[in-house]
Design a protein around this motif. Sequence first.
Motif, PDB file in Angstrom:
ATOM      1  N   VAL A   3      35.856  35.310  40.487  1.00  0.00           N
ATOM      2  CA  VAL A   3      36.571  35.090  41.744  1.00  0.00           C
ATOM      3  C   VAL A   3      37.125  36.440  42.191  1.00  0.00           C
ATOM      4  CG1 VAL A   3      38.472  33.865  42.849  1.00  0.00           C
ATOM      5  CG2 VAL A   3      37.165  32.744  41.057  1.00  0.00           C
ATOM      6  N   GLU A   4      36.942  36.755  43.470  1.00  0.00           N
ATOM      7  CA  GLU A   4      37.381  38.041  43.996  1.00  0.00           C
ATOM      8  C   GLU A   4      38.770  37.912  44.609  1.00  0.00           C
ATOM      9  OE1 GLU A   4      34.792  41.334  45.980  1.00  0.00           O
ATOM     10  OE2 GLU A   4      35.441  39.920  47.517  1.00  0.00           O
ATOM     11  N   PHE A   5      39.691  38.772  44.183  1.00  0.00           N
ATOM     12  CA  PHE A   5      41.061  38.816  44.677  1.00  0.00           C
ATOM     13  C   PHE A   5      41.315  40.197  45.272  1.00  0.00           C
ATOM     14  CE2 PHE A   5      41.237  35.725  41.255  1.00  0.00           C
ATOM     15  CZ  PHE A   5      42.085  34.744  41.733  1.00  0.00           C
ATOM     16  N   TYR A   6      42.392  40.328  46.045  1.00  0.00           N
ATOM     17  CA  TYR A   6      42.832  41.632  46.517  1.00  0.00           C
ATOM     18  C   TYR A   6      44.097  41.989  45.755  1.00  0.00           C
ATOM     19  CZ  TYR A   6      44.231  45.513  49.437  1.00  0.00           C
ATOM     20  OH  TYR A   6      44.602  46.763  49.876  1.00  0.00           O
ATOM     21  N   ASN A   7      44.068  43.102  45.034  1.00  0.00           N
ATOM     22  CA  ASN A   7      45.226  43.568  44.281  1.00  0.00           C
ATOM     23  C   ASN A   7      46.011  44.524  45.170  1.00  0.00           C
ATOM     24  OD1 ASN A   7      47.008  44.975  42.569  1.00  0.00           O
ATOM     25  ND2 ASN A   7      45.714  44.537  40.805  1.00  0.00           N
ATOM     26  N   VAL A   8      47.237  44.150  45.516  1.00  0.00           N
ATOM     27  CA  VAL A   8      48.054  44.932  46.430  1.00  0.00           C
ATOM     28  C   VAL A   8      48.464  46.265  45.798  1.00  0.00           C
ATOM     29  CG1 VAL A   8      50.211  44.930  47.755  1.00  0.00           C
ATOM     30  CG2 VAL A   8      48.882  42.847  47.555  1.00  0.00           C
ATOM     31  N   LYS A   9      48.769  46.265  44.506  1.00  0.00           N
ATOM     32  CA  LYS A   9      49.178  47.509  43.849  1.00  0.00           C
ATOM     33  C   LYS A   9      48.046  48.520  43.794  1.00  0.00           C
ATOM     34  CE  LYS A   9      52.833  45.769  40.861  1.00  0.00           C
ATOM     35  NZ  LYS A   9      53.237  45.555  39.457  1.00  0.00           N
ATOM     36  N   SER A  19      37.091  32.109  33.745  1.00  0.00           N
ATOM     37  CA  SER A  19      37.829  31.589  32.589  1.00  0.00           C
ATOM     38  C   SER A  19      39.297  32.024  32.608  1.00  0.00           C
ATOM     39  CB  SER A  19      37.165  32.055  31.293  1.00  0.00           C
ATOM     40  OG  SER A  19      37.191  33.468  31.204  1.00  0.00           O
ATOM     41  N   ASN A  20      39.643  33.076  33.363  1.00  0.00           N
ATOM     42  CA  ASN A  20      41.018  33.567  33.456  1.00  0.00           C
ATOM     43  C   ASN A  20      41.704  33.154  34.749  1.00  0.00           C
ATOM     44  OD1 ASN A  20      40.730  34.906  30.984  1.00  0.00           O
ATOM     45  ND2 ASN A  20      39.819  36.670  31.987  1.00  0.00           N
ATOM     46  N   VAL A  21      41.083  32.257  35.495  1.00  0.00           N
ATOM     47  CA  VAL A  21      41.609  31.816  36.790  1.00  0.00           C
ATOM     48  C   VAL A  21      42.091  30.373  36.669  1.00  0.00           C
ATOM     49  CG1 VAL A  21      40.979  31.326  39.189  1.00  0.00           C
ATOM     50  CG2 VAL A  21      40.069  33.355  38.059  1.00  0.00           C
ATOM     51  N   THR A  22      43.201  30.067  37.349  1.00  0.00           N
ATOM     52  CA  THR A  22      43.669  28.686  37.435  1.00  0.00           C
ATOM     53  C   THR A  22      43.655  28.264  38.903  1.00  0.00           C
ATOM     54  OG1 THR A  22      45.981  29.369  37.579  1.00  0.00           O
ATOM     55  CG2 THR A  22      45.139  28.809  35.393  1.00  0.00           C
ATOM     56  N   LYS A  23      43.560  26.961  39.131  1.00  0.00           N
ATOM     57  CA  LYS A  23      43.571  26.407  40.488  1.00  0.00           C
ATOM     58  C   LYS A  23      44.922  25.745  40.724  1.00  0.00           C
ATOM     59  CE  LYS A  23      39.897  23.673  40.216  1.00  0.00           C
ATOM     60  NZ  LYS A  23      38.694  22.901  40.567  1.00  0.00           N
ATOM     61  N   LYS A  24      45.414  25.851  41.952  1.00  0.00           N
ATOM     62  CA  LYS A  24      46.710  25.272  42.294  1.00  0.00           C
ATOM     63  C   LYS A  24      46.673  24.770  43.725  1.00  0.00           C
ATOM     64  CE  LYS A  24      51.642  26.299  42.287  1.00  0.00           C
ATOM     65  NZ  LYS A  24      52.104  25.233  41.442  1.00  0.00           N
ATOM     66  N   ARG A  42      44.719  31.330  41.234  1.00  0.00           N
ATOM     67  CA  ARG A  42      45.744  32.241  40.727  1.00  0.00           C
ATOM     68  C   ARG A  42      45.229  32.911  39.467  1.00  0.00           C
ATOM     69  NH1 ARG A  42      50.998  32.344  42.434  1.00  0.00           N
ATOM     70  NH2 ARG A  42      51.538  32.834  40.317  1.00  0.00           N
ATOM     71  N   ALA A  43      45.623  34.177  39.280  1.00  0.00           N
ATOM     72  CA  ALA A  43      45.230  34.932  38.097  1.00  0.00           C
ATOM     73  C   ALA A  43      46.207  36.085  37.909  1.00  0.00           C
ATOM     74  CB  ALA A  43      43.808  35.465  38.245  1.00  0.00           C
ATOM     75  N   VAL A  44      46.079  36.765  36.773  1.00  0.00           N
ATOM     76  CA  VAL A  44      46.863  37.963  36.484  1.00  0.00           C
ATOM     77  C   VAL A  44      45.877  39.083  36.192  1.00  0.00           C
ATOM     78  CG1 VAL A  44      48.580  39.017  34.969  1.00  0.00           C
ATOM     79  CG2 VAL A  44      48.777  36.606  35.566  1.00  0.00           C
ATOM     80  N   ASP A  45      46.033  40.225  36.880  1.00  0.00           N
ATOM     81  CA  ASP A  45      45.142  41.366  36.692  1.00  0.00           C
ATOM     82  C   ASP A  45      45.518  42.118  35.413  1.00  0.00           C
ATOM     83  OD1 ASP A  45      43.077  43.062  37.211  1.00  0.00           O
ATOM     84  OD2 ASP A  45      43.989  44.039  38.951  1.00  0.00           O
ATOM     85  N   THR A  49      49.620  42.450  37.569  1.00  0.00           N
ATOM     86  CA  THR A  49      49.856  41.961  38.926  1.00  0.00           C
ATOM     87  C   THR A  49      49.425  40.507  39.049  1.00  0.00           C
ATOM     88  OG1 THR A  49      49.386  44.174  39.777  1.00  0.00           O
ATOM     89  CG2 THR A  49      49.358  42.375  41.367  1.00  0.00           C
ATOM     90  N   ASN A  50      50.318  39.670  39.581  1.00  0.00           N
ATOM     91  CA  ASN A  50      49.971  38.283  39.863  1.00  0.00           C
ATOM     92  C   ASN A  50      49.115  38.251  41.120  1.00  0.00           C
ATOM     93  OD1 ASN A  50      51.376  36.953  37.752  1.00  0.00           O
ATOM     94  ND2 ASN A  50      53.285  37.351  38.836  1.00  0.00           N
ATOM     95  N   LEU A  51      48.000  37.529  41.051  1.00  0.00           N
ATOM     96  CA  LEU A  51      47.062  37.469  42.161  1.00  0.00           C
ATOM     97  C   LEU A  51      46.941  36.041  42.654  1.00  0.00           C
ATOM     98  CD1 LEU A  51      44.275  39.592  40.451  1.00  0.00           C
ATOM     99  CD2 LEU A  51      45.948  40.410  42.100  1.00  0.00           C
ATOM    100  N   THR A  52      46.910  35.872  43.971  1.00  0.00           N
ATOM    101  CA  THR A  52      46.720  34.562  44.585  1.00  0.00           C
ATOM    102  C   THR A  52      45.703  34.705  45.697  1.00  0.00           C
ATOM    103  OG1 THR A  52      49.014  33.961  44.139  1.00  0.00           O
ATOM    104  CG2 THR A  52      47.845  32.641  45.773  1.00  0.00           C
ATOM    105  N   LYS A  53      44.777  33.754  45.757  1.00  0.00           N
ATOM    106  CA  LYS A  53      43.782  33.746  46.827  1.00  0.00           C
ATOM    107  C   LYS A  53      43.669  32.322  47.347  1.00  0.00           C
ATOM    108  CE  LYS A  53      38.970  34.522  47.906  1.00  0.00           C
ATOM    109  NZ  LYS A  53      37.674  35.002  47.411  1.00  0.00           N
ATOM    110  N   PHE A  54      43.920  32.142  48.644  1.00  0.00           N
ATOM    111  CA  PHE A  54      43.764  30.836  49.253  1.00  0.00           C
ATOM    112  C   PHE A  54      42.301  30.625  49.603  1.00  0.00           C
ATOM    113  CE2 PHE A  54      48.252  31.677  49.804  1.00  0.00           C
ATOM    114  CZ  PHE A  54      48.799  30.463  49.439  1.00  0.00           C
ATOM    115  N   ALA A  55      41.847  29.387  49.459  1.00  0.00           N
ATOM    116  CA  ALA A  55      40.433  29.077  49.670  1.00  0.00           C
ATOM    117  C   ALA A  55      40.296  27.717  50.335  1.00  0.00           C
ATOM    118  CB  ALA A  55      39.707  29.072  48.329  1.00  0.00           C
ATOM    119  N   SER A  56      39.092  27.447  50.783  1.00  0.00           N
ATOM    120  CA  SER A  56      38.810  26.137  51.373  1.00  0.00           C
ATOM    121  C   SER A  56      38.687  25.102  50.247  1.00  0.00           C
ATOM    122  CB  SER A  56      37.519  26.182  52.181  1.00  0.00           C
ATOM    123  OG  SER A  56      36.426  26.423  51.319  1.00  0.00           O
ATOM    124  N   LYS A  57      38.780  23.847  50.600  1.00  0.00           N
ATOM    125  CA  LYS A  57      38.671  22.772  49.604  1.00  0.00           C
ATOM    126  C   LYS A  57      37.306  22.800  48.926  1.00  0.00           C
ATOM    127  CE  LYS A  57      39.497  18.042  48.471  1.00  0.00           C
ATOM    128  NZ  LYS A  57      39.372  18.241  47.054  1.00  0.00           N
TER     129      LYS A  57
END
Length: 69
Positions: A3-9, A19-24, A42-45, A49-57
């Motif tokens: 899953v691709e996230f954007y890391n702000v830092k 395997s390191n990603v959770t859904k919320k 949601r994931a941790v880099d 850094t805590n990462l969150t990515k919103f997605a479609s259903k």
Amino acid sequence: MAVEFYNVKKRKKVKIDESNVTKKTYERKLKDGSVQTRYAFRAVDDDGTNLTKFASKSDWDAVSAKVES
């Protein structure tokens, strides 16, 4: 599948293994009384850094990650 996230830092996109990603789900009540549900990953880099990515259903359902409460 990653899953691709954007890391702000780091100011760049990072890929986190599924395997390191959770859904919320996030629910909120709108002014008209209806409830809006948003789906996120949601994931941790590696730098902590805590990462969150919103997605479609449909994208949210396609990933077989653990659902966070």
